[in-house]
Design an enzyme around this catalytic site. Structure first.
Site, PDB file in Angstrom:
ATOM      1  N   HIS A  15      41.360  19.241 120.207  1.00  0.00           N
ATOM      2  CA  HIS A  15      40.442  18.114 120.376  1.00  0.00           C
ATOM      3  C   HIS A  15      39.023  18.467 119.924  1.00  0.00           C
ATOM      4  O   HIS A  15      38.406  19.371 120.484  1.00  0.00           O
ATOM      5  CB  HIS A  15      40.432  17.739 121.869  1.00  0.00           C
ATOM      6  CG  HIS A  15      39.556  16.583 122.207  1.00  0.00           C
ATOM      7  ND1 HIS A  15      38.562  16.657 123.153  1.00  0.00           N
ATOM      8  CD2 HIS A  15      39.528  15.301 121.735  1.00  0.00           C
ATOM      9  CE1 HIS A  15      37.975  15.488 123.267  1.00  0.00           C
ATOM     10  NE2 HIS A  15      38.544  14.644 122.412  1.00  0.00           N
ATOM     11  N   ARG A  16      38.557  17.782 118.911  1.00  0.00           N
ATOM     12  CA  ARG A  16      37.249  18.070 118.282  1.00  0.00           C
ATOM     13  C   ARG A  16      37.233  19.523 117.780  1.00  0.00           C
ATOM     14  O   ARG A  16      36.195  20.186 117.801  1.00  0.00           O
ATOM     15  CB  ARG A  16      36.086  17.816 119.237  1.00  0.00           C
ATOM     16  CG  ARG A  16      36.107  16.432 119.889  1.00  0.00           C
ATOM     17  CD  ARG A  16      34.935  16.184 120.834  1.00  0.00           C
ATOM     18  NE  ARG A  16      35.180  15.017 121.670  1.00  0.00           N
ATOM     19  CZ  ARG A  16      34.396  14.624 122.672  1.00  0.00           C
ATOM     20  NH1 ARG A  16      33.286  15.281 122.932  1.00  0.00           N
ATOM     21  NH2 ARG A  16      34.691  13.559 123.404  1.00  0.00           N
ATOM     22  N   GLU A  42      41.869  17.271 115.908  1.00  0.00           N
ATOM     23  CA  GLU A  42      41.370  15.906 116.049  1.00  0.00           C
ATOM     24  C   GLU A  42      39.876  15.985 115.796  1.00  0.00           C
ATOM     25  O   GLU A  42      39.214  16.964 116.176  1.00  0.00           O
ATOM     26  CB  GLU A  42      41.649  15.407 117.474  1.00  0.00           C
ATOM     27  CG  GLU A  42      41.275  13.952 117.734  1.00  0.00           C
ATOM     28  CD  GLU A  42      39.864  13.715 118.225  1.00  0.00           C
ATOM     29  OE1 GLU A  42      39.451  12.552 118.316  1.00  0.00           O
ATOM     30  OE2 GLU A  42      39.128  14.704 118.516  1.00  0.00           O
ATOM     31  N   ASP A  44      36.079  13.304 114.947  1.00  0.00           N
ATOM     32  CA  ASP A  44      35.491  11.966 114.997  1.00  0.00           C
ATOM     33  C   ASP A  44      34.649  11.747 113.744  1.00  0.00           C
ATOM     34  O   ASP A  44      33.850  12.617 113.378  1.00  0.00           O
ATOM     35  CB  ASP A  44      34.609  11.828 116.240  1.00  0.00           C
ATOM     36  CG  ASP A  44      35.386  12.178 117.502  1.00  0.00           C
ATOM     37  OD1 ASP A  44      36.237  11.371 117.906  1.00  0.00           O
ATOM     38  OD2 ASP A  44      35.163  13.279 118.046  1.00  0.00           O
ATOM     39  N   HIS A  57      30.939  13.144 117.226  1.00  0.00           N
ATOM     40  CA  HIS A  57      31.505  12.221 118.214  1.00  0.00           C
ATOM     41  C   HIS A  57      30.551  11.089 118.583  1.00  0.00           C
ATOM     42  O   HIS A  57      30.909   9.909 118.519  1.00  0.00           O
ATOM     43  CB  HIS A  57      31.903  13.006 119.469  1.00  0.00           C
ATOM     44  CG  HIS A  57      32.499  12.156 120.535  1.00  0.00           C
ATOM     45  ND1 HIS A  57      31.735  11.479 121.464  1.00  0.00           N
ATOM     46  CD2 HIS A  57      33.787  11.838 120.812  1.00  0.00           C
ATOM     47  CE1 HIS A  57      32.524  10.798 122.270  1.00  0.00           C
ATOM     48  NE2 HIS A  57      33.779  10.996 121.903  1.00  0.00           N
ATOM     49  N   GLU A 116      39.562  10.306 113.849  1.00  0.00           N
ATOM     50  CA  GLU A 116      39.281   9.135 114.678  1.00  0.00           C
ATOM     51  C   GLU A 116      38.078   8.379 114.126  1.00  0.00           C
ATOM     52  O   GLU A 116      36.977   8.938 114.009  1.00  0.00           O
ATOM     53  CB  GLU A 116      39.019   9.530 116.140  1.00  0.00           C
ATOM     54  CG  GLU A 116      38.828   8.259 116.964  1.00  0.00           C
ATOM     55  CD  GLU A 116      38.310   8.462 118.372  1.00  0.00           C
ATOM     56  OE1 GLU A 116      38.384   9.578 118.922  1.00  0.00           O
ATOM     57  OE2 GLU A 116      37.790   7.469 118.913  1.00  0.00           O
ATOM     58  N   LYS A 118      35.195   6.094 114.644  1.00  0.00           N
ATOM     59  CA  LYS A 118      34.421   5.673 115.818  1.00  0.00           C
ATOM     60  C   LYS A 118      33.787   4.297 115.645  1.00  0.00           C
ATOM     61  O   LYS A 118      33.547   3.608 116.628  1.00  0.00           O
ATOM     62  CB  LYS A 118      33.328   6.717 116.114  1.00  0.00           C
ATOM     63  CG  LYS A 118      33.834   7.936 116.872  1.00  0.00           C
ATOM     64  CD  LYS A 118      34.357   7.539 118.262  1.00  0.00           C
ATOM     65  CE  LYS A 118      34.752   8.723 119.111  1.00  0.00           C
ATOM     66  NZ  LYS A 118      35.607   8.322 120.247  1.00  0.00           N
ATOM     67  N   ASP A 228      41.492  20.341 124.539  1.00  0.00           N
ATOM     68  CA  ASP A 228      40.312  21.147 124.178  1.00  0.00           C
ATOM     69  C   ASP A 228      40.705  22.595 123.933  1.00  0.00           C
ATOM     70  O   ASP A 228      40.056  23.304 123.177  1.00  0.00           O
ATOM     71  CB  ASP A 228      39.279  21.113 125.329  1.00  0.00           C
ATOM     72  CG  ASP A 228      38.654  19.735 125.507  1.00  0.00           C
ATOM     73  OD1 ASP A 228      38.744  18.911 124.579  1.00  0.00           O
ATOM     74  OD2 ASP A 228      38.083  19.493 126.591  1.00  0.00           O
TER      75      ASP A 228
HETATM   76  O1  G3P Z   1      41.725  11.352 120.204  1.00  0.00           O
HETATM   77  C1  G3P Z   1      41.527  11.112 121.537  1.00  0.00           C
HETATM   78  C2  G3P Z   1      40.134  11.349 122.025  1.00  0.00           C
HETATM   79  O2  G3P Z   1      39.421  12.061 121.075  1.00  0.00           O
HETATM   80  C3  G3P Z   1      39.446  10.075 122.346  1.00  0.00           C
HETATM   81  O3  G3P Z   1      38.303  10.260 123.117  1.00  0.00           O
HETATM   82  O4  G3P Z   1      35.888  10.296 123.448  1.00  0.00           O
HETATM   83  O5  G3P Z   1      37.065  12.393 122.880  1.00  0.00           O
HETATM   84  O6  G3P Z   1      36.758  10.626 121.162  1.00  0.00           O
HETATM   85  P1  G3P Z   1      36.963  10.920 122.627  1.00  0.00           P
HETATM   86 CA    CA Z   2      37.902  11.608 119.395  1.00  0.00          CA
END
Ligand code: G3P
Ligand code: CA
Length: 244
Positions: A15-16, A42, A44, A57, A116, A118, A228
């Site tokens: 994640h990120r 993943e 953003d 993000h 993702e 945004k 994470d």
């Molecule tokens: O991909 C799921 C997750 O990244 C969505 O929430 O706020 O971390 O972008 P957020």
């Molecule tokens: Ca995200």
């Protein structure tokens, strides 16, 4: 679809990037995710005022960098002056907000990239970049905005796209012809997974931060876990494999 989304393994998605151990959405976090054995990262994506796709993000740079201002009001040159690593820790001083193209270059098709979106409006530019960099087989586009998912599917039916949701309603994903459904882990149930299966949707859950959440995700049989700390999920998957 692509080889990752067709796989019958549960994908480990950082994640990120590996954001528990490196500053989120930086090249350091993406490289670390690859080193830790994640299947995917993943990230953003947002657009600068001069039309560049960058990986960050928040709508503003304030939380993650030493600068201030809205991404959509800054040029790429202005954004690149900010340090995106220093707040996380001194070893990461000098990390920058990366261009999406540089992340694609760094990962070079070795990992799946879950991009993702945004804010709506970047779909055509994003698809152009993905095609130009020959990343069609290594990207999943995701968004909380159902219209973004529908737009991606209209513009490029070959491109996998997933709908993100906090409160589970898999039919929303079906109605925009999504390839994947991404419910928050707190909304994940066996019924949600069964409903996705009956509509041919892949199921990827987020953001898993504890063993209990990971156990629940594995119990209901998801296709991917966004976390994470990819190592936590890797360890749990290994344990499952070796347990009788
Ligand atoms: O991909 C799921 C997750 O990244 C969505 O929430 O706020 O971390 O972008 P957020
Ligand atoms: Ca995200």
């Amino acid at each position: 679809m692509n080889k990752w989304l067709e796989s019958d393994r549960c994908l480990v998605i950082a994640h990120r990037g590996a954001s528990a151990a490196a500053p989120e959405n930086t090249l350091a976090a993406f490289r670390l995710a690859a080193d830790l054995g994640a299947d995917a990262v993943e990230l953003d994506v947002r657009r600068t005022v001069d039309g560049q796709l960058v990986v960050i993000h928040d709508a503003s740079v304030d939380r993650t960098t030493d600068g201030t201002g809205r991404v959509a009001a800054l040029t790429l040159d202005q954004l690149r002056r900010f340090d995106a690593g220093r707040k996380f820790g001194p070893p990461f001083r000098g990390e920058r907000i990366p261009l999406l193209s540089k992340v694609f270059e760094a990962l070079g098709g070795r990992l799946l990239v879950d991009v993702e979106v945004k804010a709506a409006g970047v779909e055509a530019a994003l698809l152009d970049l993905i095609k130009k960099m020959q990343m069609v087989d290594s990207v999943l586009i995701s968004s909380f905005d159902a219209q973004v998912v529908a737009h991606v599917r209209d513009l490029a039916p070959e491109m996998p796209a997933g709908l993100l949701q906090s409160a589970a309603d898999p039919y929303a994903a079906v109605s925009v012809r999504a390839t994947a459904y991404l419910p928050e882990v707190t909304a994940l149930t066996a019924d949600v997974v069964a409903s996705c299966r009956s509509h041919g949707l892949r199921v990827i859950t987020w953001t898993v931060r504890t063993e209990e959440e990971a156990r629940q995700a594995l119990r209901v049989g998801v296709d991917g876990i966004i976390a994470d700390d990819p190592t936590l999920i890797r360890k749990m998957l290994a344990r499952l494999k070796t347990s009788p």
